[in-house]
Enzyme design. Sequence first.
Site, short mmCIF file in Angstrom:
data_model
loop_
_atom_site.label_atom_id
_atom_site.label_comp_id
_atom_site.label_asym_id
_atom_site.label_seq_id
_atom_site.Cartn_x
_atom_site.Cartn_y
_atom_site.Cartn_z
N CYS A 422 0.85 -1.20 0.00
CA CYS A 422 0.00 0.00 0.00
C CYS A 422 0.88 1.25 0.00
CB CYS A 422 -0.97 -0.04 1.18
SG CYS A 422 -2.34 1.13 1.02
N HIS A 560 -3.31 -5.30 -0.05
CA HIS A 560 -2.78 -5.82 1.21
C HIS A 560 -2.80 -7.36 1.18
CE1 HIS A 560 -2.73 -2.10 3.73
NE2 HIS A 560 -3.58 -1.70 2.80
N GLU A 562 -1.32 -9.40 3.00
CA GLU A 562 -1.23 -10.01 4.33
C GLU A 562 -2.59 -10.46 4.86
OE1 GLU A 562 -1.46 -5.48 5.18
OE2 GLU A 562 -0.70 -6.84 3.64
#
Length: 598
Positions: A422, A560, A562
């Site tokens: 990001c 993102h 993750e």
Amino acid sequence: MATPVTPAAATPGAAAAAPQRQMKYIVVTGGVVSGLGKGITISSIGRLLKANGLRVTSIKIDPYLNTDAGTMSPFEHGETFVLDDGGETDLDLGNYERFLDLALTRDHNITTGKVYAKVIERERKGDYLGKTVQVVPHVTNEIQEWIEKVARVPTDGRPGAPDVCLVEVGGTVGDIESAVFLEALRQFQFQVKRENFCLVHVSLVPCLGVVGEQKTKPTQHGVKELRGLGLSPDVIVCRGESELEEATRKKLGIFCHVDPSRVLSVHDVPNIYHVPLMLEKQGMDEILRNRLELTRDCGMAAEREGRCDLAAWRAMAESIETFTESVTIALVGKYTNLQDAYLSVYKALKHSSIECGRRLELEYVDSEKLEPGADGGEEAWAKVKSADGVVVPGGFGVRGVEGMIACAKYCREQKKPYLGVCLGMQVAVVEYARHKLGWAGAHSTEFDKECEKPTVIFMPEALGEKGELGGTMRLGARDTILHEDAWTKRGEASIASLVYRGAAAVPERHRHRYEVNPDVVPELEKAGLRFVGKDDTNTRMEIVELPRSAHPFYFAAQFHPEFKSRPQNPSPPFFGFVLAAAKMFPAGLAKRKALGPV
């Protein structure tokens, strides 16, 4: 933005098929202090149920008045976890998704703000037929209806309702904020019948250093408070540094009106993946089977009845302590004083290091200290320089951004593995524009609206009504199209194509208001930067990297990754990054049995 799934049972006009199986509910409350690990406890219970062949789902009740976690400070509340449908939620939903491999919706996070907004909306519409709208029964009924409806939403990618719904009540018993939810659950246990409702209470059993005795009074008082509200725990889970002594277990059983066999110990362990194993050893799965009558009649496969299969999970949990080599990662961010602000990033790195067979050593670096003349700069830069790889995660606001840009420049020039997420992608692009194209005025308009070279710009669709901030970003899962084109023809496969195993498109989760200015992309590409991932309109930049001939691993994404990482199935970009940091990329990709969570 994706629309949350509505269960067939809640859809008007749905066909009346065979009668629905009775949903089983496991509610987890906490006492004494917050932060005891209710989220890990409930996730571990869910893992046990899945190992018994049952389908599970999870709901988190947050008693705060906010509609969601989207506008909360990371320093106060930790990270905001983003779901596929764009819901901005408490970080505990991330624990549920990771442990249980689920894809939850925004409706799986219930807040006081959401409930009261719904009740007021219904009152304005006249749904209450002129009645005086009160906390009981109108607010408590709304909570119960919400739980029952959302519990039946499939979250594991398979059709049909789950078998068991796990409900975590945030905060601690006795908080004013949670009183209405506990009253709703008191009523709910009779509505769904007690044989379908199990209450697990998580409490602290401290051990005073002077006398070395495990103290039961905090738990006794917490349970007394809970029972005074009309809820009596079926199971007590005791948190502490050391294993619960048998005498302590019996004492709690007597004073808390719970069979001692249902007073369980969750003491400190080397890693959280041992918690399901610890609960299984103490018979938690058998307790739940008996208490909730969990048999083949409620969805358990006949061959799995009475059998808990945690072999693969056990192998993973126990392998972590056997790793002899380590990999050191520097996490350069703005909120490093509270590690929960980057919880999903940490988990994705952890999942990846386990898959690589390496012990993770994570160094948190405050990006402000990487700026020229900053106090503590020498120590901060030493951590960056000694790390095997650097990750720069997301964030908002100008503070520390110049330190991130300096870090991206160092990693690019020194060929140190770099992963930007990001904001980490945006600073990498700004850095490249400044130092490779010579655009000294390159910046993001988030930080300098009058910058000479706007390299990162505001997205028009991110405007909220009346200046609102909540829910106004580009949120949720969206497809990123991978573009190989000329690079593939030259035999230079991109990092993205390698980590994503040649996939044409990958659905990853987003949370941002700013994007790379498409007008500057041609010049950046001429200078050697590769934009290998774009959105489905081919105008929004999603993935940027350097050729592997110029850098071993320089990769950044606007999304993102993750948020979709899982134990035993790490996020592809994070896995590739940790492999590169361990000097195992790309050969180590062959270890993966399947493509990651895309």
